[in-house]
Design a protein around this motif. Structure first.
Motif, PDB file in Angstrom:
ATOM      1  N   GLY A 133       0.786  -1.214   0.000  1.00 40.11           N
ATOM      2  CA  GLY A 133       0.000   0.000   0.000  1.00 40.11           C
ATOM      3  C   GLY A 133       0.819   1.265   0.000  1.00 40.11           C
ATOM      4  N   VAL A 134       0.130   2.380   0.210  1.00 46.38           N
ATOM      5  CA  VAL A 134       0.725   3.704   0.091  1.00 46.38           C
ATOM      6  C   VAL A 134       0.343   4.558   1.296  1.00 46.38           C
ATOM      7  N   PRO A 135       1.118   5.610   1.574  1.00 43.33           N
ATOM      8  CA  PRO A 135       0.773   6.522   2.663  1.00 43.33           C
ATOM      9  C   PRO A 135      -0.311   7.509   2.241  1.00 43.33           C
ATOM     10  N   THR A 136      -1.050   8.018   3.216  1.00 40.74           N
ATOM     11  CA  THR A 136      -2.031   9.070   2.947  1.00 40.74           C
ATOM     12  C   THR A 136      -1.619  10.397   3.580  1.00 40.74           C
ATOM     13  N   ASN A 137      -0.508  10.391   4.327  1.00 36.63           N
ATOM     14  CA  ASN A 137      -0.067  11.608   5.007  1.00 36.63           C
ATOM     15  C   ASN A 137       1.231  12.159   4.445  1.00 36.63           C
ATOM     16  N   LYS A 138       1.695  11.624   3.316  1.00 40.79           N
ATOM     17  CA  LYS A 138       2.920  12.125   2.686  1.00 40.79           C
ATOM     18  C   LYS A 138       2.888  11.763   1.200  1.00 40.79           C
ATOM     19  N   SER A 139       3.843  12.273   0.449  1.00 35.01           N
ATOM     20  CA  SER A 139       3.876  11.992  -0.980  1.00 35.01           C
ATOM     21  C   SER A 139       4.114  10.511  -1.233  1.00 35.01           C
ATOM     22  N   ILE A 140       3.554  10.029  -2.334  1.00 38.76           N
ATOM     23  CA  ILE A 140       3.682   8.620  -2.688  1.00 38.76           C
ATOM     24  C   ILE A 140       4.829   8.453  -3.677  1.00 38.76           C
ATOM     25  N   ASN A 141       5.799   7.628  -3.289  1.00 34.91           N
ATOM     26  CA  ASN A 141       6.918   7.324  -4.182  1.00 34.91           C
ATOM     27  C   ASN A 141       7.475   5.959  -3.816  1.00 34.91           C
ATOM     28  N   SER A 142       8.569   5.567  -4.457  1.00 26.04           N
ATOM     29  CA  SER A 142       9.122   4.230  -4.235  1.00 26.04           C
ATOM     30  C   SER A 142       9.649   4.031  -2.822  1.00 26.04           C
ATOM     31  N   ALA A 143       9.950   5.129  -2.119  1.00 26.50           N
ATOM     32  CA  ALA A 143      10.475   5.027  -0.754  1.00 26.50           C
ATOM     33  C   ALA A 143       9.370   4.978   0.294  1.00 26.50           C
ATOM     34  N   THR A 144       8.206   5.562  -0.012  1.00 32.44           N
ATOM     35  CA  THR A 144       7.126   5.612   0.984  1.00 32.44           C
ATOM     36  C   THR A 144       6.104   4.487   0.796  1.00 32.44           C
ATOM     37  N   ALA A 145       5.913   4.018  -0.436  1.00 36.66           N
ATOM     38  CA  ALA A 145       5.051   2.850  -0.669  1.00 36.66           C
ATOM     39  C   ALA A 145       5.837   1.586  -0.335  1.00 36.66           C
ATOM     40  N   ASN A 146       5.148   0.577   0.183  1.00 37.33           N
ATOM     41  CA  ASN A 146       5.864  -0.644   0.558  1.00 37.33           C
ATOM     42  C   ASN A 146       4.924  -1.831   0.640  1.00 37.33           C
ATOM     43  N   ALA A 147       5.471  -2.938   1.054  1.00 37.55           N
ATOM     44  CA  ALA A 147       4.690  -4.148   1.340  1.00 37.55           C
ATOM     45  C   ALA A 147       4.953  -4.548   2.784  1.00 37.55           C
ATOM     46  N   LYS A 148       3.993  -5.228   3.348  1.00 36.40           N
ATOM     47  CA  LYS A 148       4.140  -5.742   4.714  1.00 36.40           C
ATOM     48  C   LYS A 148       3.640  -7.181   4.713  1.00 36.40           C
ATOM     49  N   TYR A 149       4.419  -8.067   5.330  1.00 34.54           N
ATOM     50  CA  TYR A 149       3.917  -9.437   5.447  1.00 34.54           C
ATOM     51  C   TYR A 149       4.144  -9.950   6.856  1.00 34.54           C
TER      52      TYR A 149
END
Length: 288
Positions: free
Chosen positions: A58-74
């Motif tokens: 997913g992506v953040p809603t409180n900051k800009s979306i880019n390759s450093a802020t979007a991620n995966a979690k498992y």
């Protein structure tokens, strides 16, 4: 920061609405009797899922979306029962292990940003009412959590937990967990400002094996807005449900989602695949 505060207030409002929906359902499911529950437990495997096992992105809603802020979690999580009603007071002993990872899959080389290791050993006990019907499940556990790093990136804490899980309304289960932390001040001395001394988790099954809502609340030891709210929606898009498989939408607002940057405020929306735990399925009543 203003956007984060707005999102946090919005999610808290949504949480209150969700709890009000739970409160309108006042009929209790037909609870298991002690004999029925013991028969059900006897048929369960010693090795099973503990918490949800999932892979979401997913992506953040409180900051800009880019390759450093979007991620995966498992997360992978399992439970091994060591005894079944063999100990005094009809208690049982079990081990658990949970591993949660934050994976920057949108960056070059796909680095893992943070990995949290969380083993525990616990004693559990079922509680019954005067009619010998299931009332709740209590656990007393020792839990360790760390990120396996050294030097200034090292994060870890230990705690003694007391947890009680019970059905509060029809198809609605609540867990109340409190902890006594120790050996945590090296590496993260202010951790309790963000994780507090306990949490409340409420799960409501809107349609069995189809649609489930889940809400977890934590409040840090402070007079500010530190803490976290985690809301999840589980949906099974298929006609049947094999092995508790769902699609999961998760919104996490607050701090301490992972240990490495536990002071960092964030608002993350993620979606993905989950094998959902059914550890407390008995509270949804007997199937007819």
């Amino acid at each position: 920061m203003t956007k984060f505060i707005h999102n946090f207030k919005l999610l808290k409002a949504a949480s209150l609405i969700l709890l009000m929906i739970f409160a309108t359902t006042t009929l209790h499911s037909q609870a298991y009797t002690k004999e029925e529950l013991q028969d059900s437990i006897a048929q369960q495997p010693y090795f099973s899922i503990h918490k949800d096992n999932f892979l979401v992105t997913g992506v953040p809603t409180n900051k800009s979306i880019n390759s450093a802020t979007a991620n995966a979690k498992y997360q992978i999580s399992f439970k091994q029962i060591l005894t079944r009603s063999k100990l005094p007071l009809d208690t049982y002993l079990f081990l658990t292990y949970t591993q949660k990872s934050f994976w920057n899959i949108y960056e070059d080389s796909f680095p893992f940003k943070d990995i949290n290791f969380n083993p525990s050993i616990a004693i559990g006990k079922f509680f019954y009412d005067k009619e010998n019907r299931l009332k709740g499940v209590g656990t007393l556990s020792f839990e360790h959590e760390s990120n396996g790093r050294d030097s200034i990136a090292s994060r870890s804490w230990n705690r003694i937990n007391v947890e009680y899980t019970t059905g509060i309304y029809k198809n609605t289960v609540a867990s109340f967990k409190a902890w006594l932390p120790f050996a945590y001040k090296e590496g993260n001395p202010d951790l309790l400002e963000y994780v507090g001394l306990g949490q409340i988790n409420v799960s409501h099954t809107y349609r069995p094996d189809k649609l489930i809502f889940d809400l977890r609340l934590r409040k840090g030891l402070n007079f500010e807005g530190k803490g976290s709210v985690r809301a999840r929606v589980y949906y099974n898009p298929f006609s049947n449900n094999i092995s508790n498989q769902y699609l999961m939408l998760e919104w996490y607002v607050g701090q301490a989602e992972g240990l490495l940057n536990y002071q960092q405020s964030q608002s993350m929306i993620r979606i993905g695949y989950v094998i959902r735990t059914n550890e407390f399925r008995w509270f949804n009543g007997r199937k007819k």
